[in-house]
Design an enzyme around this catalytic site. Structure first.
Site, PDB file in Angstrom:
ATOM      1  CG  ASP A 114     -11.927  -3.705   8.799  1.00  0.00           C
ATOM      2  OD1 ASP A 114     -11.262  -4.754   8.765  1.00  0.00           O
ATOM      3  OD2 ASP A 114     -11.697  -2.725   8.072  1.00  0.00           O
ATOM      4  CG  ASP A 120      -7.722  -2.708   9.529  1.00  0.00           C
ATOM      5  OD1 ASP A 120      -7.591  -3.942   9.597  1.00  0.00           O
ATOM      6  OD2 ASP A 120      -8.354  -2.135   8.624  1.00  0.00           O
ATOM      7  CD  GLU A 121      -9.655  -7.561  10.405  1.00  0.00           C
ATOM      8  OE1 GLU A 121     -10.519  -8.444  10.440  1.00  0.00           O
ATOM      9  OE2 GLU A 121      -9.116  -7.162   9.365  1.00  0.00           O
TER      10      GLU A 121
END
Ligand code: DGT
Ligand code: CA
Ligand code: CA
Length: 364
Positions: free
Chosen positions: A10, A111-112
């Protein structure tokens, strides 16, 4: 079943970190990235804030006005509008790096991601920590971005572990340390346990994962229904058999043009948009993809950005549906449009592989 090795990665304070990367002088200041609403002034909410700003209580979701109050004493605090295209660009670069290091790569959100690395590190958790550090270094060298990684035998624990030390964290939970790691944590650290569930547990005087382990499956099912009850029962024991599933990392396909003239005239823009849709459609088709989200984007004459997007009910790969939706979005975006538009873009996102085709490739 052999022990898997799963990473959850993340990015740290993602939008705000992107802003720091492009303007390094921001690094020492509190930075809030804002979604300003159409109403103007300071109406709108904070998308995210860097860790300096968080110390003052500025965080995702709170109104911009509140964040400004909290940061009153920091005259150097910076409030920036979101720039989604730029964040997507950054995200794509990082996803590309991560993908190179995975046996199976699952894109989760901008974002992960989850990585199954069992094979390449031969089930060895020490090697896994090493690999994770390499990935972090590589991302930092190439994109300058920091991220946090959780390593464990499954997605659930890795997700909790990536959040355990932030920013720039690396947390490895060896298989024989799972209970030791989980038990002292607050029950709400389990993904999917919201405020409501937490409150119910709190009323029963149960605060930690260890506390909740005292409840048997029947009590949990009675209290929360069978689905949630079973999920909670397994989760507090660190059990999660969800495989890491291959999922498209490419976030979107988009095309943007500078118009022959600045304009806010519907027909002119609509004609351009039709062409753009065709071009995006051709690329999507070539890559054998379907999409669920459609967006149009303006760069206005003063270089400010404006975009509108919508989620379809179902995945599609239909050109007409793309054009029809894009055109509606254009109409909506042009309501109360005062300033002329300089560049026009269209994008599709929430991609998925067209089923069937890949089976054929596999077959041959
Ligand atoms: P972290 O992971 O705690 O260091 O911080 P972030 O900012 O990366 O938080 P995360 O992973 O929950 O969210 C990733 C990005 O998603 C974040 O940079 C901005 C966006 N985002 C998160 N929460 C919100 C929200 O409530 N509203 C809006 N508009 N965007 C959000
Ligand atoms: Ca994040
Ligand atoms: Ca995230």
């Amino acid at each position: 079943m052999e022990t898997r090795v799963v990473f959850h990665i993340d990015f740290d304070y993602f939008y705000a970190q992107c802003e720091e990367i492009r303007s390094p002088e921001l690094r020492s200041k509190p930075v809030c990235v804002c979604v300003f609403s159409d109403r103007g002034g300071d109406s709108g909410a904070i998308a995210t804030a860097n860790y300096t700003a968080r110390k003052y209580g500025a965080k995702s979701g709170i109104p911009i006005i509140f964040a400004k109050k909290k940061l009153e004493e920091r005259k150097d605090a910076v409030f920036l509008p979101v720039d989604f295209d730029y964040y997507f660009e950054m995200s794509e670069k990082v996803m590309e790096i991560m993908k190179d290091h995975a046996d199976i790569f699952e894109y989760v959100g901008k974002d992960e991601a989850y990585l199954d690395v069992t094979k390449r590190i031969e089930g060895d958790f020490k090697k896994a920590s090493h690999l994770a550090q390499q990935i972090k270094n590589s991302i930092r060298d190439k994109v300058k971005l920091s991220c946090s990684i959780g390593i464990s035998p499954n997605k659930l624990i890795s997700k909790i572990a990536s959040d355990f030390k932030k920013p720039d964290g690396l947390t490895t939970i060896f298989p024989d340390k799972i209970n030791e790691f989980l038990e002292p944590l607050k029950i709400r650290t389990i993904p999917g346990i919201g405020k409501k569930t937490e409150k119910r547990f709190s009323e029963m005087n149960l605060e930690t994962i260890q506390d909740v382990k005292k409840l048997d499956i029947f009590t949990l099912n009675k209290e929360f229904g069978r689905k949630s009850g079973t999920h909670i029962y397994n989760a507090v024991r660190g059990i999660d058999n969800e495989p890491v599933k291959k999922r498209e990392d490419r976030i979107q396909y988009s095309k943007i043009v500078t118009l022959k003239k600045d304009s806010k005239e519907y027909q002119f823009l609509s004609d351009n948009l039709t062409k753009l849709c065709r071009e995006v459609y051709d690329v999507v088709k070539k890559n054998n993809k379907m999409f669920k989200s459609i967006g149009v984007h303006f760069v206005q004459s003063d270089l400010s950005n404006k975009s509108k997007s919508r989620m379809l009910r179902n995945l599609t790969s239909d050109l007409e549906e793309l054009q029809k939706n894009a055109d509606q979005l254009l109409k909506e975006a042009l309501e109360n449009q005062t300033i002329t538009i300089r560049r026009l873009g269209v994008k599709v996102a929430e991609l998925s592989e067209i089923q069937g085709q890949s089976d054929i490739t596999n077959y041959f």
